[in-house]
Design an enzyme around this catalytic site. Structure first.
Site, mmCIF file in Angstrom:
data_model
loop_
_atom_site.group_PDB
_atom_site.id
_atom_site.type_symbol
_atom_site.label_atom_id
_atom_site.label_comp_id
_atom_site.label_asym_id
_atom_site.label_seq_id
_atom_site.Cartn_x
_atom_site.Cartn_y
_atom_site.Cartn_z
ATOM 1 N N ARG A 47 0.839 -1.214 0.000
ATOM 2 C CA ARG A 47 0.000 0.000 0.000
ATOM 3 C C ARG A 47 0.867 1.255 0.000
ATOM 4 O O ARG A 47 0.557 2.255 -0.641
ATOM 5 C CB ARG A 47 -0.972 -0.001 1.188
ATOM 6 C CG ARG A 47 -1.725 1.317 1.366
ATOM 7 C CD ARG A 47 -3.058 1.189 2.102
ATOM 8 N NE ARG A 47 -3.030 0.337 3.261
ATOM 9 C CZ ARG A 47 -2.437 0.651 4.431
ATOM 10 N NH1 ARG A 47 -1.830 1.809 4.585
ATOM 11 N NH2 ARG A 47 -2.448 -0.197 5.442
ATOM 12 N N TYR A 99 -16.389 16.173 -17.044
ATOM 13 C CA TYR A 99 -16.627 14.758 -16.814
ATOM 14 C C TYR A 99 -17.731 14.591 -15.771
ATOM 15 O O TYR A 99 -17.663 15.158 -14.684
ATOM 16 C CB TYR A 99 -15.341 14.066 -16.363
ATOM 17 C CG TYR A 99 -15.565 12.611 -16.077
ATOM 18 C CD1 TYR A 99 -15.874 11.729 -17.109
ATOM 19 C CD2 TYR A 99 -15.525 12.106 -14.785
ATOM 20 C CE1 TYR A 99 -16.123 10.392 -16.856
ATOM 21 C CE2 TYR A 99 -15.769 10.764 -14.525
ATOM 22 C CZ TYR A 99 -16.061 9.922 -15.568
ATOM 23 O OH TYR A 99 -16.314 8.603 -15.315
ATOM 24 N N ASP A 172 -7.342 18.016 -15.947
ATOM 25 C CA ASP A 172 -7.673 16.624 -16.231
ATOM 26 C C ASP A 172 -7.252 16.374 -17.680
ATOM 27 O O ASP A 172 -7.871 16.877 -18.617
ATOM 28 C CB ASP A 172 -9.180 16.400 -16.034
ATOM 29 C CG ASP A 172 -9.586 14.936 -16.232
ATOM 30 O OD1 ASP A 172 -8.893 14.218 -16.982
ATOM 31 O OD2 ASP A 172 -10.613 14.517 -15.667
ATOM 32 N N LYS A 197 -8.609 4.972 -19.447
ATOM 33 C CA LYS A 197 -8.961 5.326 -20.811
ATOM 34 C C LYS A 197 -7.769 5.093 -21.755
ATOM 35 O O LYS A 197 -7.383 3.966 -21.955
ATOM 36 C CB LYS A 197 -9.458 6.769 -20.847
ATOM 37 C CG LYS A 197 -10.455 7.108 -19.726
ATOM 38 C CD LYS A 197 -11.782 6.350 -19.854
ATOM 39 C CE LYS A 197 -12.667 6.496 -18.623
ATOM 40 N NZ LYS A 197 -12.920 7.865 -18.192
#
Ligand SMILES: *Cc1c(COP(=O)(O)O)cnc(C)c1O
Length: 377
Positions: A47, A99, A172, A197
């Site tokens: 982590r 978005y 973004d 994406k």
């Protein structure tokens, strides 16, 4: 090292243990201490840090021209982390066409109650200036080209306006990718991605990442959110992201070439009212995109004559182009955004958004044309 070479090599080298050319996938959650109790590999617990994730973070930092990459479990986790890391003062100014997940994040979670979010049309620089100067503003959020109206905003100009008002500017860059647009070079304080994406590029993984310049005030807060809130990507998804990155430059060239041809074909269709794609000379974002991007991207929207019923009927007649959400993969995808986004959407009823895939562009065009003509053959 130039961009296309970095996409293949940065963060990765031939494995000294095995000679493996392709980067190994490290799934171990825990790493051995040395005799003195330290961690000779630099890794302790996955982590906190993982070799495969670290390679992805290094690669993305290099491709965006930044200092540090901080990876998250999804694009939304990366976006939420930036909003949480941002010092809790003042306004967050963001685009009115953005978005849809961000709109939901603001409306449905505590994030929306912690800041005053002001959505505006960021193509209007005077409006941006007025809004950030009107009240203390902490963050200016950009998305360009935007979803689903494919608007282009001036990153350099908006960064300057944000900085003059003492705000941070974040972009973004999911749709353009660093292959086409490098916001940090234009003054941004952070770049955010949904790696789900174009970075992954095959619609088969989910991850997000934030890239910040060296010595950014956001670096440590983002690393602490990553490590302690724990929304980290799986090593396999990081491995798939690295695999995707290797072909990102060639895929983006192919997506852009095909999208331009699809946009040109759609603009000639008698069933189409309007095509939104900055690669078209008549598009309002064309000149700015030509300056700010190295090519015009693989995403476009078009408005079908006859509004929502005609658009829905056309989408229903498609045989190759898949009716599904998301974007940036090898398969061409189409979606009716107004029905997905609901009443707050900027999308007119007749709008269909296309992620132009890597199939033969003639096949994509023929499918769209038969669906629009309603031939049903
Ligand atoms: C998909 C997307 C996101 C969200 O990313 P997830 O990986 O789905 O969480 C954010 N911004 C843009 C522009 C996107 O297309």
């Amino acid at each position: 090292m130039r961009f296309d070479t970095q996409a293949i090599h940065i963060g990765r080298s031939v494995d000294p243990l095995t000679g493996a050319v392709s980067i190994p996938l490290h799934t171990s959650t825990t790493f051995e201490r040395g005799a003195d109790g330290s961690f000779p590999s630099g890794y302790e617990y996955t982590r906190d840090s993982n070799p495969t994730r670290f390679a992805f973070e290094q690669a993305m930092a290099a491709l965006e021209g930044g200092g540090e990459g901080i990876a998250f479990a999804s694009g939304m986790a990366a976006i939420a982390a930036v909003l949480e890391a941002h010092p809790p003062r003042g306004r967050v100014v963001l685009p009115d066409d953005m978005y849809f997940g961000i709109r939901s994040l603001i409306r449905e979670t505590d994030i929306g109650r912690r800041f005053e979010f002001v959505p505006i049309d960021m193509r209007n620089l005077e409006r941006v200036r007025t809004v950030v100067q009107d009240k203390p503003t902490g963050l200016v959020w950009m998305e360009t080209p935007s979803n689903p109206m494919i608007r282009v905003v001036d990153i350099a100009a908006i960064c300057q306006i944000a900085h003059e008002a003492g705000a941070l500017a974040v972009v973004d860059n999911t749709w353009a990718t660093p292959a086409l647009q490098r916001p940090l070079d234009l003054g941004a304080d952070a770049v955010v991605h949904s790696a789900t994406k174009y970075i992954g590029g095959h619609s088969d993984m989910m991850a997000g990442i934030v890239v910040v310049p060296a010595a950014s005030p956001l670096e440590r807060p983002l690393q602490m959110i990553q490590k302690h809130k724990g929304s980290v990507p799986a090593p396999f998804d990081c491995w798939l992201a690295l695999r995707g990155l290797q072909t990102l430059p060639v895929r983006m060239r192919a997506h852009c070439n095909a999208a331009l041809k699809v946009a040109e074909a759609l603009s000639k269709s008698p069933q189409v009212e309007e095509v939104l794609y900055p690669g078209l000379a008549g598009d309002p974002g064309h000149a700015l995109a030509a300056r700010q991007m190295s090519a015009f991207g693989g995403m476009l929207s078009f408005v079908v004559k006859g509004g929502e019923p005609a658009a829905m009927a056309a989408a229903g007649r498609l045989k190759l182009v898949v009716r599904a959400t998301s974007l940036g993969g090898t398969h061409s995808l189409i979606e009716h955004r107004a029905s997905v986004e609901g009443p707050e959407s900027m999308a007119p009823g007749g709008l269909l958004r296309v992620s132009v895939g890597l199939e033969d562009v003639q096949d994509i065009i023929e499918d769209l044309m038969q669906a629009l003509a309603g031939s049903g053959n």
